[in-house]
Design a protein around this motif. Structure first.
Motif, PDB file in Angstrom:
ATOM      1  N   THR A 405       0.421  15.141   9.414  1.00  0.00           N
ATOM      2  CA  THR A 405      -0.278  15.287  10.685  1.00  0.00           C
ATOM      3  C   THR A 405      -1.572  14.485  10.592  1.00  0.00           C
ATOM      4  N   ASN A 406      -2.062  14.016  11.724  1.00  0.00           N
ATOM      5  CA  ASN A 406      -3.330  13.291  11.680  1.00  0.00           C
ATOM      6  C   ASN A 406      -4.469  14.175  11.182  1.00  0.00           C
ATOM      7  N   ALA A 407      -4.382  15.467  11.482  1.00  0.00           N
ATOM      8  CA  ALA A 407      -5.421  16.382  10.998  1.00  0.00           C
ATOM      9  C   ALA A 407      -5.422  16.412   9.469  1.00  0.00           C
ATOM     10  N   ARG A 408      -4.254  16.435   8.855  1.00  0.00           N
ATOM     11  CA  ARG A 408      -4.171  16.419   7.394  1.00  0.00           C
ATOM     12  C   ARG A 408      -4.699  15.089   6.849  1.00  0.00           C
ATOM     13  N   PHE A 409      -4.331  13.998   7.519  1.00  0.00           N
ATOM     14  CA  PHE A 409      -4.792  12.673   7.108  1.00  0.00           C
ATOM     15  C   PHE A 409      -6.322  12.599   7.169  1.00  0.00           C
ATOM     16  N   MET A 410      -6.889  13.135   8.229  1.00  0.00           N
ATOM     17  CA  MET A 410      -8.353  13.116   8.375  1.00  0.00           C
ATOM     18  C   MET A 410      -9.015  13.968   7.290  1.00  0.00           C
ATOM     19  N   LYS A 411      -8.434  15.117   6.991  1.00  0.00           N
ATOM     20  CA  LYS A 411      -9.004  15.979   5.943  1.00  0.00           C
ATOM     21  C   LYS A 411      -8.915  15.298   4.578  1.00  0.00           C
TER      22      LYS A 411
END
Length: 699
Positions: A405-411
């Motif tokens: 997910t992009n959220a995981r990528f950002m984290k």
């Protein structure tokens, strides 16, 4: 200074990089242990996946039974199918009450024929009897109306043309060679294989920003893992040697016409019934490039004519620099250039201050190049900052089976951005909810991938300046619109790249329909889509795309009716025509954005069942091969060793002495914890190579 480069002479000195104090291909983390086993230990997983896809069962559809039919038997039986005129057989699991009509629908879809073309007969006592569509299948039946259970490709009178001997063109040629189909020709303007990006655009010290595990030519089920590279991020020279070696070993080179430009194309036949294509070619010994563009006045080679059955063109991504000239360039009294094509003598910049204009991938790469040559202070000037990607985040996405997910990528990016005191969630390209559990990323420029970008900002060697742009230049001074003056001895204009209108003209593009010119299944034109437009991140590298584009292009040439009756007739393929709204960055029709590429891939997957078999193993190939190339602990050790080299180099130059030493922010524990969270979020199953990899990390 305008650059001219003879096509027949390599556009770089092969020994040039050896003059550096630091060899870009220095082996990293050589003593770090790696898990035992290689691709041969895991390739059977591809066959298991393929068996699940190809051995389709045919259940009974109870809703299609007539009223009063009674309870349909759902017990499974094996139906043995034979062909009337060959020894070919096929076994299909069916339920007892499955009708011959239901079985015919499955076979027709697989073979690509009309259902009413098929009929079934079976032996009933001493007689041969034809089965009616409503009747239940028999245990053994003969199929009439087809000559094979395999889909038969279209036959053509002329060879197939591939224009471009870069990554995509060579990968498509490799597919042809592997299936023993040699009626193809690869044309390229350069004197050797490798493609425009590496042969011409890149500087001699340019390196792969992603990792070779997802960027090598012999990428696929049938090949062993590459052994050509000494670092996850090989140099331009190493990559060109790799392309040449694989093309030679796999027998592609005899089918390549190098130093050859395709200058004209005509369609032979009517608009709705093109018979073939006529190509006019010219030899390029005297051909020249000027900032990536062919200058016809310098061409004096011989012309040739050839008829071809199809054209697949891979012109490289964006080949021309976006050019801009500023007032006062003549008074600047220093190097001014585009940071490409080897036009800048970086040796002469040692100890000097440099301004880099732009914030795309090549601007990020030029920061590392400047550090390599001992440039003193670097000013990175941009209108707005794009997201840049730490190496570990690229690695994390490329090794995934299910997209992050992009959220995981950002984290995953957060530790590196924390180091430089910037919040990645606040960037213009990121749209997220308040809890940062979902987000989308939309930016025109692709990610610049590299750790030196973050390290050099932390150490103070690079100053990131957000400004509207350059107002004018004076001697050794860049005057910004804000009024600030930057003292420097060189200006590198990394303003992005634009497409080449000539490619639209050559293939007579009115509009791109997906990646097909004017909706023609035999004119295929692919350049990697520009920009980032995503809600999930499945990778940052090129080989998985080149693999799929090669399969899809060949498939539609083999089975044009599948394209015409499927995605073209469905009307869901995106379309793109030339866009001249911005004079500075004209956009040819073939230059499409990431949304266009994603929609094309989804439409093809939904509407072309025959491709599902061919691409069923793509995800497994990507994830397992990549993990074997870059095990967790080894990769992190390599990234840390490279990081420490540049950190100490900057300290020796006097940067960062007033700050704590920048420890590499990623550890095996942090990465494994992130991986476990990704598994929980995505449902990604453990892969067979994971246990040994995690064991080396102590988990």
């Amino acid at each position: 200074t305008h650059l001219h480069c003879a096509m027949s002479v390599q556009n770089f000195d092969p020994e040039w990089a050896k003059h550096l104090k630091h060899d870009p291909d220095t082996p990293l983390a050589v003593n770090e242990p790696v898990p035992k086993g290689d691709w041969s230990n895991y390739v059977h997983g591809c066959r298991d996946i393929l068996a699940q896809v190809t051995n389709k069962s045919v259940p009974v559809d109870k809703s299609r039974k007539a009223p009063g039919f009674g309870e349909a038997s759902v017990s499974w039986v094996n139906v043995r199918l034979k062909l009337a005129d060959s020894h070919e057989e096929m076994n299909v699991p069916c339920q007892t009450s499955t009708s011959t009509q239901e079985l015919a629908e499955v076979i027709a879809a697989k073979v690509g024929v009309a259902i009413d073309q098929l009929s079934f007969v079976h032996r009933q006592g001493p007689h041969i009897r034809r089965k009616y569509p409503h009747e239940e299948v028999s245990r053994v039946m003969v199929v009439r109306g087809i000559s094979s259970f395999k889909r038969l490709p279209a036959k053509y009178d002329h060879p197939r043309a591939i224009i471009g001997a870069g990554h995509c063109g060579l990968r498509m040629a490799l597919f042809y060679v592997k299936r023993q189909q040699f009626d193809f020709i690869v044309f390229d303007r350069m004197h050797r294989v490798g493609g425009t990006s590496w042969m011409y655009q890149a500087n001699s010290t340019s390196k792969l920003q992603t990792e070779f595990g997802a960027y090598h030519l012999n990428y696929g089920e049938e090949f062993s893992l590459p052994t050509d590279f000494t670092t996850p991020w090989p140099s331009r020279n190493a990559l060109l040697d790799h392309f040449e070696k694989v093309a030679s070993e796999q027998g592609i080179l005899p089918y390549c016409r190098l130093n050859t430009n395709v200058k004209h194309m005509d369609t032979i036949g009517s608009k709705g019934d093109i018979k073939h294509y006529e190509l006019i070619t010219e030899t390029m010994e005297a051909g020249m490039l000027k900032y990536g563009k062919l200058t016809g006045s310098n061409i004096s080679g011989e012309e040739g004519k050839i008829d071809v059955s199809s054209i697949c063109m891979f012109p490289g991504n964006l080949t021309l620099p976006r050019m801009e000239e500023y007032k006062g360039e003549a008074e600047f009294d220093g190097d001014i250039g585009y940071g490409m094509f080897n036009e800048i003598d970086y040796h002469a910049l040692e100890g000097q201050d440099v301004t880099i204009l732009g914030h795309g991938a090549f601007a990020v790469e030029n920061i590392r190049t400047c550090c390599e040559f001992g440039v003193k202070q670097i000013y990175l000037v941009c209108r707005r900052a794009n997201l840049s990607c730490p190496r570990v985040c690229s690695w994390f996405a490329n090794r995934s089976l299910h997209p992050l997910t992009n959220a995981r990528f950002m984290k995953m990016m957060q530790p590196m951005y924390d180091m430089i005191g910037r919040d990645p969630w606040a960037y213009y390209s990121v749209q997220a909810n308040a809890a940062h559990t979902t987000c989308s990323i939309t930016q025109k420029a692709r990610f610049g991938i590299g750790d030196v970008y973050f390290l050099s900002i932390y150490m103070g060697k690079v100053e990131l300046i957000i400004d509207k742009g350059i107002k004018r230049l004076s001697r050794h001074t860049v005057h910004l619109d804000s009024g600030r003056k930057l003292t420097c001895q060189a200006l590198l204009k990394l303003l992005g790249l634009v497409g080449e209108m000539e490619n639209d003209r050559l293939l007579k593009v009115q509009e791109m329909v997906g990646f097909w010119v004017n909706g023609d299944p035999r004119r295929y034109l692919v350049a990697e889509p520009v920009s980032v437009m995503s809600t999930s991140m499945g990778g940052t590298s090129f080989s998985p795309g080149a693999y799929s584009w090669g399969i899809q292009g060949i498939y539609m040439i083999d089975y044009p009716k599948d394209f015409i009756d499927g995605p073209l007739a469905g009307g869901l393929l995106p379309k793109h025509s030339v866009d001249l709204s911005d004079e500075a960055t004209p956009r040819p029709a073939y230059v499409v954005d990431a949304r266009h590429g994603t929609q094309t891939a989804m439409t093809i997957a939904m509407s072309v069942p025959g491709l599902q078999e061919l691409e069923a193993t793509a995800g497994y190939i990507k994830a397992v091969r990549y993990r074997l190339c870059h095990p967790i602990k080894k990769f992190l050790a390599q990234a840390k060793e490279d990081w420490d080299y540049y950190a100490k180099k900057m300290l020796d130059e006097g940067f960062g002495k007033d700050k704590p030493y920048p420890e590499y922010p990623y550890t095996p524990k942090l990465v494994v914890d992130m991986y476990k969270e990704h598994i929980n979020e995505s449902g990604e199953p453990p892969l067979p190579c994971d246990a040994a990899d995690l064991a080396l990390c102590g988990f």
